[in-house]
Design a protein around this motif. Structure first.
Motif, PDB file in Angstrom:
ATOM      1  N   GLN A  21       0.810  -1.214   0.000  1.00 21.24           N
ATOM      2  CA  GLN A  21       0.000   0.000   0.000  1.00 21.24           C
ATOM      3  C   GLN A  21       0.846   1.269   0.000  1.00 21.24           C
ATOM      4  O   GLN A  21       0.329   2.363  -0.244  1.00 21.24           O
ATOM      5  N   LEU A  22       2.138   1.148   0.280  1.00 17.10           N
ATOM      6  CA  LEU A  22       3.016   2.318   0.320  1.00 17.10           C
ATOM      7  C   LEU A  22       3.384   2.760  -1.095  1.00 17.10           C
ATOM      8  O   LEU A  22       3.482   1.934  -2.012  1.00 17.10           O
ATOM      9  N   ASN A  23       3.637   4.041  -1.250  1.00 13.84           N
ATOM     10  CA  ASN A  23       4.125   4.516  -2.543  1.00 13.84           C
ATOM     11  C   ASN A  23       5.601   4.140  -2.692  1.00 13.84           C
ATOM     12  O   ASN A  23       6.218   3.611  -1.754  1.00 13.84           O
ATOM     13  N   VAL A  24       6.173   4.410  -3.863  1.00 13.21           N
ATOM     14  CA  VAL A  24       7.526   3.937  -4.174  1.00 13.21           C
ATOM     15  C   VAL A  24       8.551   4.476  -3.193  1.00 13.21           C
ATOM     16  O   VAL A  24       9.390   3.736  -2.669  1.00 13.21           O
ATOM     17  N   GLU A  25       8.496   5.794  -2.908  1.00 16.03           N
ATOM     18  CA  GLU A  25       9.492   6.408  -2.026  1.00 16.03           C
ATOM     19  C   GLU A  25       9.397   5.857  -0.608  1.00 16.03           C
ATOM     20  O   GLU A  25      10.407   5.500   0.011  1.00 16.03           O
ATOM     21  N   SER A  26       8.187   5.794  -0.096  1.00 22.87           N
ATOM     22  CA  SER A  26       8.002   5.309   1.278  1.00 22.87           C
ATOM     23  C   SER A  26       8.352   3.829   1.398  1.00 22.87           C
ATOM     24  O   SER A  26       8.915   3.391   2.401  1.00 22.87           O
ATOM     25  N   LEU A  60       3.118   4.461   8.819  1.00 18.19           N
ATOM     26  CA  LEU A  60       3.448   5.001   7.499  1.00 18.19           C
ATOM     27  C   LEU A  60       2.237   5.015   6.574  1.00 18.19           C
ATOM     28  O   LEU A  60       2.049   5.963   5.801  1.00 18.19           O
ATOM     29  N   ILE A  61       1.424   3.971   6.655  1.00 18.75           N
ATOM     30  CA  ILE A  61       0.217   3.922   5.824  1.00 18.75           C
ATOM     31  C   ILE A  61      -0.733   5.053   6.217  1.00 18.75           C
ATOM     32  O   ILE A  61      -1.298   5.745   5.354  1.00 18.75           O
ATOM     33  N   ASP A  69       5.098  11.617   3.424  1.00 13.76           N
ATOM     34  CA  ASP A  69       5.899  10.454   3.049  1.00 13.76           C
ATOM     35  C   ASP A  69       6.715   9.987   4.256  1.00 13.76           C
ATOM     36  O   ASP A  69       6.658  10.582   5.333  1.00 13.76           O
ATOM     37  N   ALA A  70       7.490   8.906   4.071  1.00 14.87           N
ATOM     38  CA  ALA A  70       8.223   8.302   5.181  1.00 14.87           C
ATOM     39  C   ALA A  70       9.276   9.244   5.752  1.00 14.87           C
ATOM     40  O   ALA A  70       9.444   9.338   6.976  1.00 14.87           O
ATOM     41  N   GLU A  71      10.006   9.958   4.887  1.00 11.67           N
ATOM     42  CA  GLU A  71      11.053  10.854   5.367  1.00 11.67           C
ATOM     43  C   GLU A  71      10.468  12.000   6.178  1.00 11.67           C
ATOM     44  O   GLU A  71      11.051  12.425   7.172  1.00 11.67           O
ATOM     45  N   TRP A 273      18.377 -19.853  -8.619  1.00 14.42           N
ATOM     46  CA  TRP A 273      17.143 -19.916  -9.404  1.00 14.42           C
ATOM     47  C   TRP A 273      15.911 -19.958  -8.503  1.00 14.42           C
ATOM     48  O   TRP A 273      14.920 -19.294  -8.755  1.00 14.42           O
ATOM     49  N   PHE A 274      16.006 -20.743  -7.419  1.00 14.54           N
ATOM     50  CA  PHE A 274      14.886 -20.819  -6.489  1.00 14.54           C
ATOM     51  C   PHE A 274      14.610 -19.464  -5.850  1.00 14.54           C
ATOM     52  O   PHE A 274      13.454 -19.040  -5.715  1.00 14.54           O
ATOM     53  N   ILE A 275      15.682 -18.757  -5.467  1.00 17.11           N
ATOM     54  CA  ILE A 275      15.513 -17.445  -4.842  1.00 17.11           C
ATOM     55  C   ILE A 275      14.911 -16.462  -5.832  1.00 17.11           C
ATOM     56  O   ILE A 275      13.993 -15.687  -5.510  1.00 17.11           O
ATOM     57  N   ARG A 276      15.398 -16.467  -7.087  1.00 14.10           N
ATOM     58  CA  ARG A 276      14.849 -15.584  -8.108  1.00 14.10           C
ATOM     59  C   ARG A 276      13.381 -15.900  -8.386  1.00 14.10           C
ATOM     60  O   ARG A 276      12.567 -14.995  -8.589  1.00 14.10           O
ATOM     61  N   ARG A 277      13.036 -17.179  -8.382  1.00 16.81           N
ATOM     62  CA  ARG A 277      11.648 -17.562  -8.638  1.00 16.81           C
ATOM     63  C   ARG A 277      10.732 -17.061  -7.538  1.00 16.81           C
ATOM     64  O   ARG A 277       9.635 -16.573  -7.788  1.00 16.81           O
ATOM     65  N   GLU A 278      11.212 -17.153  -6.280  1.00 14.78           N
ATOM     66  CA  GLU A 278      10.410 -16.656  -5.173  1.00 14.78           C
ATOM     67  C   GLU A 278      10.184 -15.154  -5.298  1.00 14.78           C
ATOM     68  O   GLU A 278       9.093 -14.652  -5.069  1.00 14.78           O
ATOM     69  N   ARG A 279      11.227 -14.427  -5.688  1.00 19.18           N
ATOM     70  CA  ARG A 279      11.090 -12.971  -5.833  1.00 19.18           C
ATOM     71  C   ARG A 279      10.184 -12.616  -6.996  1.00 19.18           C
ATOM     72  O   ARG A 279       9.462 -11.617  -6.955  1.00 19.18           O
ATOM     73  N   ARG A 280      10.225 -13.439  -8.054  1.00 19.28           N
ATOM     74  CA  ARG A 280       9.387 -13.169  -9.207  1.00 19.28           C
ATOM     75  C   ARG A 280       7.917 -13.368  -8.867  1.00 19.28           C
ATOM     76  O   ARG A 280       7.055 -12.658  -9.338  1.00 19.28           O
ATOM     77  N   HIS A 281       7.644 -14.345  -8.009  1.00 22.52           N
ATOM     78  CA  HIS A 281       6.256 -14.581  -7.593  1.00 22.52           C
ATOM     79  C   HIS A 281       5.773 -13.502  -6.636  1.00 22.52           C
ATOM     80  O   HIS A 281       4.585 -13.237  -6.534  1.00 22.52           O
ATOM     81  N   ASP A 282       6.712 -12.906  -5.897  1.00 23.02           N
ATOM     82  CA  ASP A 282       6.366 -11.820  -4.983  1.00 23.02           C
ATOM     83  C   ASP A 282       7.365 -10.693  -5.179  1.00 23.02           C
ATOM     84  O   ASP A 282       8.383 -10.632  -4.494  1.00 23.02           O
ATOM     85  N   PRO A 283       7.164  -9.790  -6.135  1.00 23.46           N
ATOM     86  CA  PRO A 283       8.160  -8.780  -6.480  1.00 23.46           C
ATOM     87  C   PRO A 283       8.458  -7.796  -5.381  1.00 23.46           C
ATOM     88  O   PRO A 283       9.411  -7.042  -5.457  1.00 23.46           O
ATOM     89  N   ASP A 284       7.653  -7.751  -4.318  1.00 23.71           N
ATOM     90  CA  ASP A 284       7.896  -6.789  -3.238  1.00 23.71           C
ATOM     91  C   ASP A 284       8.891  -7.324  -2.220  1.00 23.71           C
ATOM     92  O   ASP A 284       9.230  -6.631  -1.269  1.00 23.71           O
ATOM     93  N   ARG A 285       9.288  -8.558  -2.357  1.00 15.99           N
ATOM     94  CA  ARG A 285      10.245  -9.089  -1.403  1.00 15.99           C
ATOM     95  C   ARG A 285      11.652  -8.645  -1.743  1.00 15.99           C
ATOM     96  O   ARG A 285      11.977  -8.500  -2.893  1.00 15.99           O
TER      97      ARG A 285
END
Length: 285
Positions: A21-26, A60-61, A69-71, A273-285
């Motif tokens: 829910q946070l914007n890119v900067e926060s 923050l939300i 913003d967060a800063e 590859w496993f780590i990249r796959r996990e990040r691809r499934h959840d790009p916010d990690r």
């Protein structure tokens, strides 16, 4: 303890969802703070750390909904915010000891499994203890480096140096594991080996019904089950002769070492590859 761990994991999972829910900067500000906090929880109560991180996220939300913003809300020095929070979190020696014991048990498991593929299992207790200490120190150092650089972007030279240093430590540790010998030898009888193998296969067969392994856990699960199946073939009377037949390579002995090096590289690639796959499934990690 198990219930507390489950609650901690629930907080982590909820955190992963809410911070979308946070914007890119926060989000960038907050995720740097997460890295800093989690990397410095070696001696701290990780459950309280996750509670504090969740409280910050909710603040923050709310602040973002009010146009801040967060800063603006927490200041331009997240490291100071994280340091002050860590000082207020009590030291948890029990979790620290348990964390190190789990690392040592994992090392013993990864060492024991290949040994079970031989008809006579021998373990070097002194070697395992020495290598375990090196791995523990390397893990502590890695966490310290990650936490210390949470709010900075390392240069390309620093990244290259980090990977070269990490590769050198990994290669040195593997070399010690295979070539450093002590007098603390432990021999496991074939009967005990069979009990360990069969018990491991039964546990492995039942595990997916209770906890589905994913990511790096899935890789370790496949690694363990593969070695257990090979070990079973070595100890079964009608397959033992084939599995224990000696192959004389002669002048081509170097191919064996090349094969082992390629196998180690493949393990690293599969893990990546496993780590990249996990990040691809959840790009916010």
């Amino acid at each position: 303890m198990k219930q507390r761990k489950q609650e901690t994991q629930r907080l982590i999972d909820e955190n992963d969802q809410l911070r979308k829910q946070l914007n890119v900067e926060s989000r960038h500000y907050y995720e740097d703070l997460i890295v800093y906090m989690r990397a410095h929880t070696l001696f701290r109560d990780d459950h309280i750390v996750e509670e504090n991180l969740m409280a910050i996220l909710q603040d923050l939300i709310d602040a973002q909904q009010n146009g801040m913003d967060a800063e603006t809300y927490f200041g331009k020095d997240p490291a100071q915010t994280g340091t002050e929070m860590l000082k207020a979190i009590p030291i948890n020696i029990v979790d620290f000891v348990w964390f190190n014991l789990k690392l040592m048990m994992m090392l013993i498991l990864l060492t024991l499994l290949p040994s079970l593929t031989t008809s006579e299992v021998k373990l070097d207790g002194g070697n395992l203890l020495f290598v375990s200490i090196i791995i523990l120190i390397a893990t502590w150092s890695l966490l310290w480096i990650v936490g210390s650089n949470a709010f900075t972007t390392p240069s390309r030279t620093q990244k290259v140096g980090f990977f070269i240093g990490g590769g050198a430590i990994f290669a040195g540790t593997v070399g010690l594991l295979f070539f450093f010998k002590t007098s603390w030898q432990l021999t496991i009888s074939p009967q005990i080996s069979c009990i360990l193998i069969v018990s491991g296969l039964i546990v492995g067969a039942l595990l997916p019904f209770f906890s589905r392994p994913t990511g790096i856990k899935l890789f370790l699960y496949i690694y363990s089950m593969g070695y257990l199946l090979l070990s079973l073939l070595v100890h079964l009377p009608f397959t033992r002769k084939i599995m224990t037949a000696k192959i004389h390579l002669g002048a081509w002995q170097w191919l064996l070492w090349v094969g082992l090096a390629i196998f180690a590289i493949l393990i690293g690639i599969v893990s990546w590859w496993f780590i990249r796959r996990e990040r691809r499934h959840d790009p916010d990690r």
